[in-house]
Design a protein around this motif. Structure first.
Motif, mmCIF file in Angstrom:
data_model
loop_
_atom_site.group_PDB
_atom_site.id
_atom_site.type_symbol
_atom_site.label_atom_id
_atom_site.label_comp_id
_atom_site.label_asym_id
_atom_site.label_seq_id
_atom_site.Cartn_x
_atom_site.Cartn_y
_atom_site.Cartn_z
ATOM 1 N N PHE A 4 8.674 2.517 17.951
ATOM 2 C CA PHE A 4 7.956 2.788 16.705
ATOM 3 C C PHE A 4 6.560 2.178 16.774
ATOM 4 O O PHE A 4 6.400 1.006 17.079
ATOM 5 C CB PHE A 4 8.758 2.193 15.539
ATOM 6 N N HIS A 5 5.538 2.984 16.541
ATOM 7 C CA HIS A 5 4.160 2.530 16.739
ATOM 8 C C HIS A 5 3.234 3.025 15.623
ATOM 9 O O HIS A 5 3.672 3.709 14.690
ATOM 10 C CB HIS A 5 3.651 2.950 18.117
ATOM 11 N N CYS A 6 1.970 2.685 15.747
ATOM 12 C CA CYS A 6 0.985 2.997 14.706
ATOM 13 C C CYS A 6 0.872 4.498 14.435
ATOM 14 O O CYS A 6 0.617 4.906 13.301
ATOM 15 C CB CYS A 6 -0.370 2.412 15.067
ATOM 16 N N GLY A 7 1.070 5.333 15.431
ATOM 17 C CA GLY A 7 1.038 6.777 15.222
ATOM 18 C C GLY A 7 2.149 7.229 14.288
ATOM 19 O O GLY A 7 1.942 8.083 13.424
ATOM 20 N N HIS A 8 3.322 6.635 14.463
ATOM 21 C CA HIS A 8 4.439 6.952 13.570
ATOM 22 C C HIS A 8 4.131 6.513 12.141
ATOM 23 O O HIS A 8 4.386 7.255 11.187
ATOM 24 C CB HIS A 8 5.723 6.262 14.046
ATOM 25 N N VAL A 9 3.608 5.317 11.990
ATOM 26 C CA VAL A 9 3.304 4.797 10.648
ATOM 27 C C VAL A 9 2.288 5.699 9.954
ATOM 28 O O VAL A 9 2.474 6.069 8.790
ATOM 29 C CB VAL A 9 2.794 3.339 10.706
ATOM 30 N N ALA A 16 4.525 10.720 3.224
ATOM 31 C CA ALA A 16 4.869 10.137 1.915
ATOM 32 C C ALA A 16 3.985 10.680 0.797
ATOM 33 O O ALA A 16 4.400 10.686 -0.366
ATOM 34 C CB ALA A 16 4.784 8.615 1.989
ATOM 35 N N LYS A 17 2.809 11.144 1.127
ATOM 36 C CA LYS A 17 1.920 11.723 0.106
ATOM 37 C C LYS A 17 2.446 13.063 -0.408
ATOM 38 O O LYS A 17 2.012 13.559 -1.435
ATOM 39 C CB LYS A 17 0.521 11.920 0.684
ATOM 40 N N ARG A 18 3.407 13.642 0.324
ATOM 41 C CA ARG A 18 3.920 14.971 -0.014
ATOM 42 C C ARG A 18 5.198 14.936 -0.841
ATOM 43 O O ARG A 18 5.647 15.958 -1.329
ATOM 44 C CB ARG A 18 4.173 15.765 1.261
ATOM 45 N N GLY A 19 5.830 13.772 -0.939
ATOM 46 C CA GLY A 19 7.085 13.707 -1.672
ATOM 47 C C GLY A 19 7.362 12.303 -2.159
ATOM 48 O O GLY A 19 6.636 11.364 -1.836
ATOM 49 N N GLY A 54 12.102 -0.182 8.495
ATOM 50 C CA GLY A 54 11.148 -1.241 8.167
ATOM 51 C C GLY A 54 9.812 -0.715 7.682
ATOM 52 O O GLY A 54 8.985 -1.467 7.178
ATOM 53 N N CYS A 55 9.591 0.579 7.818
ATOM 54 C CA CYS A 55 8.330 1.189 7.381
ATOM 55 C C CYS A 55 8.385 1.442 5.878
ATOM 56 O O CYS A 55 9.331 2.053 5.367
ATOM 57 C CB CYS A 55 8.100 2.499 8.131
ATOM 58 N N LYS A 56 7.378 1.011 5.167
ATOM 59 C CA LYS A 56 7.383 1.114 3.706
ATOM 60 C C LYS A 56 7.333 2.552 3.188
ATOM 61 O O LYS A 56 7.620 2.793 2.026
ATOM 62 C CB LYS A 56 6.235 0.302 3.108
ATOM 63 N N TYR A 57 7.011 3.492 4.049
ATOM 64 C CA TYR A 57 6.930 4.884 3.607
ATOM 65 C C TYR A 57 8.273 5.614 3.731
ATOM 66 O O TYR A 57 8.390 6.758 3.318
ATOM 67 C CB TYR A 57 5.863 5.637 4.409
ATOM 68 N N VAL A 58 9.272 4.969 4.301
ATOM 69 C CA VAL A 58 10.575 5.593 4.541
ATOM 70 C C VAL A 58 11.588 5.074 3.524
ATOM 71 O O VAL A 58 11.731 3.874 3.340
ATOM 72 C CB VAL A 58 11.057 5.288 5.983
#
Length: 162
Positions: A4-9, A16-19, A54-58
């Motif tokens: 998991f890297h910056c591209g994924h984030v 996340a802007k879409r839903g 761990g990603c806040k958008y998930v």
């Protein structure tokens, strides 16, 4: 989502802007290895799931997600839109995985904000490893030269003592 890297984030941030509820499918280790080979994934399923969660958008993760997104999956998870990025480490065709969502008009391609990939991480690691190995070899050589100058081959030091 191996390593998991910056591209994924950045991709997940755009998603996340879409839903208001983001579910990420994480394929099992055997499926990833079958599709990508090369001893992949580097991180096991458990590690990949924890990284993505761990990603806040998930909001949630579908563990051991199947390769293809089906009508049943969409109905049971109440999915309103399926998204994918334009950059991927995956070598497979997108059509087989996203056939149903495309047919019903639910598939959206989001331009990946950056083109960072697993191969970039691996290249950096290999480059840093080579630099470190070169540094170690230089230090070893300098230490040998210092030792040989201090204690010459005849057993005496610079001052001639034994």
């Amino acid at each position: 989502f191996d390593m998991f890297h910056c591209g994924h984030v950045r991709f997940l941030e755009e998603t996340a802007k879409r839903g208001d509820y983001i579910i990420v499918g994480i394929h099992g280790d055997s499926l990833v290895n079958k599709r990508r080979g090369s001893n992949l994934p580097l991180m096991n399923l458990h590690e990949r799931v924890l990284s993505v969660l761990g990603c806040k958008y998930v909001n949630d993760v579908l563990i051991d997600a199947p390769l293809a997104i089906t009508q049943e999956m969409i109905a049971s998870l109440k999915i309103s839109e399926v998204v994918h990025g334009t950059e991927s480490d995956d070598i497979g065709a997108i059509d087989e995985r996203y056939k149903y969502p495309r047919e019903v008009g639910m598939l959206t391609a989001i331009k990946s904000p950056i083109d960072f990939k697993l191969v970039n991480i691996l290249s950096r690691i290999q480059k840093k490893q080579a630099e470190l190995q070169s540094k170690i070899e230089r230090k070893k050589k300098a230490e040998r030269e210092w030792f040989n100058n201090k204690y010459d081959q005849n057993g005496g030091g610079k001052n001639g003592s034994k």
